[in-house]
Scaffold this motif. Structure first.
Motif, PDB file in Angstrom:
ATOM      1  N   TYR A   1       0.685  -1.786  -0.073  1.00 34.71           N
ATOM      2  CA  TYR A   1      -0.320   0.061   0.336  1.00 34.71           C
ATOM      3  C   TYR A   1       0.686   0.765   0.030  1.00 34.71           C
ATOM      4  O   TYR A   1       0.455   2.249  -0.512  1.00 34.71           O
TER       5      TYR A   1
ATOM      6  N   ILE B   1      -5.110   3.471   3.579  1.00 35.32           N
ATOM      7  CA  ILE B   1      -5.317   2.496   3.443  1.00 35.32           C
ATOM      8  C   ILE B   1      -5.705   0.855   3.844  1.00 35.32           C
ATOM      9  O   ILE B   1      -6.771   0.767   3.582  1.00 35.32           O
ATOM     10  N   GLU B   2      -5.461   1.042   4.752  1.00 37.17           N
ATOM     11  CA  GLU B   2      -5.377  -0.467   5.043  1.00 37.17           C
ATOM     12  C   GLU B   2      -6.623   0.111   6.054  1.00 37.17           C
ATOM     13  O   GLU B   2      -7.842  -0.632   7.003  1.00 37.17           O
TER      14      GLU B   2
ATOM     15  N   GLU C   1      -4.525   3.387  -6.430  1.00 33.52           N
ATOM     16  CA  GLU C   1      -6.214   3.546  -6.908  1.00 33.52           C
ATOM     17  C   GLU C   1      -6.092   4.031  -9.077  1.00 33.52           C
ATOM     18  O   GLU C   1      -6.798   2.860  -9.194  1.00 33.52           O
TER      19      GLU C   1
ATOM     20  N   GLN D   1       0.007   7.553   4.059  1.00 30.12           N
ATOM     21  CA  GLN D   1      -0.563   6.910   2.712  1.00 30.12           C
ATOM     22  C   GLN D   1      -1.233   5.299   2.896  1.00 30.12           C
ATOM     23  O   GLN D   1      -1.968   4.593   3.161  1.00 30.12           O
TER      24      GLN D   1
ATOM     25  N   GLU E   1      -9.553   0.583   1.958  1.00 29.94           N
ATOM     26  CA  GLU E   1      -9.487   2.104   0.149  1.00 29.94           C
ATOM     27  C   GLU E   1      -9.777   1.343  -0.722  1.00 29.94           C
ATOM     28  O   GLU E   1     -11.105   1.534  -2.143  1.00 29.94           O
ATOM     29  N   LEU E   2      -8.743   0.271  -1.197  1.00 30.67           N
ATOM     30  CA  LEU E   2      -8.732  -0.421  -2.394  1.00 30.67           C
ATOM     31  C   LEU E   2     -10.192  -1.576  -2.489  1.00 30.67           C
ATOM     32  O   LEU E   2     -10.689  -1.282  -3.885  1.00 30.67           O
TER      33      LEU E   2
END
Length: 311
Positions: free
Chosen positions: A161, A215-216, A250, A211, A220-221
């Motif tokens: 990430y 994200i974790e 992304e 970041q 988010e992904l």
């Protein structure tokens, strides 16, 4: 759950300056009587521009999971605000009796408001708690990740990430630090990161590490994949996706999905050798902000816009 229209009259610029505003809304090719979705309402900049182009019969639904966005909700009978993560796009559209839409806009990433609020913990430039939750009702914070995850999982997070080559060493340093003191603050994490940041790349390295945690914390992904897949189902034939991304992870997902209909980017061909894809690309070359916009809004510099039309 959805929220009825309530708002405080605060200037949108206080919350967030939208990137690629006209380019992204132009990309939707708006029909005045169409139904559109802004899945990242934030400060409401993109939503206001969409509403400016809709007539009385048009409709806009806007999603946001952050309670701070309530202050920006728009008073307009054509507007519906949905308090939810955009990964539940299909369910809430059905709840509002919307079977298909003419366009979906997504401005991914973190708003200026989040970066500038020290209580949210998104920026390494401000002291504060390690929070990073987009939805503050969620349980897991960035501090929880650092204090509770095993070293192997932390290493994967920083590597995949954050795209950090020193991911394993950073994870080990986190493990060592937390044995003597609980990791609570941004200051704690910056202290852990010191051996892995060099003056000429300090900001970039810290940005990558933050970041990764963000994200974790917000998944988010996976949420992005779910939204894109549901969006494809809900778009009319001829309907458009307009998506702004801010980092390579992304952008890769969006690019692959628009080009191939899957997130791996695997090209599928029919019996005659024609590529099977649910989309026609509107811009084959990614759209980036003009030099003027990058000067006036420095946080737009990493923005990339991709537009696709459902076949």
């Amino acid at each position: 759950m959805f929220v009825k229209l309530k708002t405080h009259n605060l200037k949108l610029t206080m919350y967030h300056t939208p990137a690629l505003l006209h380019e992204s809304v132009n990309g939707l090719n708006i029909r005045p009587d169409g139904v559109y979705v802004d899945v990242t309402f934030g400060g409401g900049g993109h939503s206001k521009e969409i509403l400016n182009r809709l007539e009385k019969k048009g409709k806009l639904l806007a999603f946001d999971q952050d309670e701070d966005t309530y202050q920006n909700i728009i008073h307009d009978p054509r507007f519906i605000f949905v308090k939810s993560n955009f990964r539940f796009l299909k369910n809430f559209l059905r709840y509002h009796q919307v079977d298909e839409v003419d366009g979906i806009l997504a401005d991914l990433g973190v708003s200026s408001h989040h970066f500038d609020d020290s209580e949210r913990g998104f920026s390494f430039r401000l002291p504060g708690d390690l929070d990073m939750r987009m939805n503050r009702l969620a349980q897991k914070t960035a501090a929880d990740v650092l204090n509770e995850y095993p070293v192997e999982k932390l290493s994967d997070i920083f590597f995949f990430y954050g795209e950090l080559k020193t991911a394993r060493k950073i994870a080990s340093a986190v493990s060592t630090f937390r044995q003597s003191k609980k990791i609570d603050s941004i200051t704690d994490f910056i202290e852990i990161m010191k051996p892995f940041t060099f003056r000429e790349k300090e900001n970039k390295t810290l940005a990558q590490a933050f970041q990764a945690l963000r994200i974790e914390v917000n998944d988010e992904l996976k949420a992005l994949e779910e939204m894109l897949a549901q969006g494809l189902q809900m778009l009319k034939s001829g309907g458009r996706f307009s998506v702004i991304s801010y980092h390579s992870l992304e952008d890769r997902l969006v690019k692959n999905f628009f080009r191939t209909g899957n997130f791996e980017g695997q090209i599928v061909k029919d019996f005659f050798g024609n590529v099977e894809t649910p989309f026609e690309l509107i811009n084959r070359k990614v759209i980036i902000p003009t030099e003027e916009e990058q000067v006036s809004n420095p946080r737009s510099r990493s923005a990339k816009l991709r537009i696709a039309e459902k076949i």
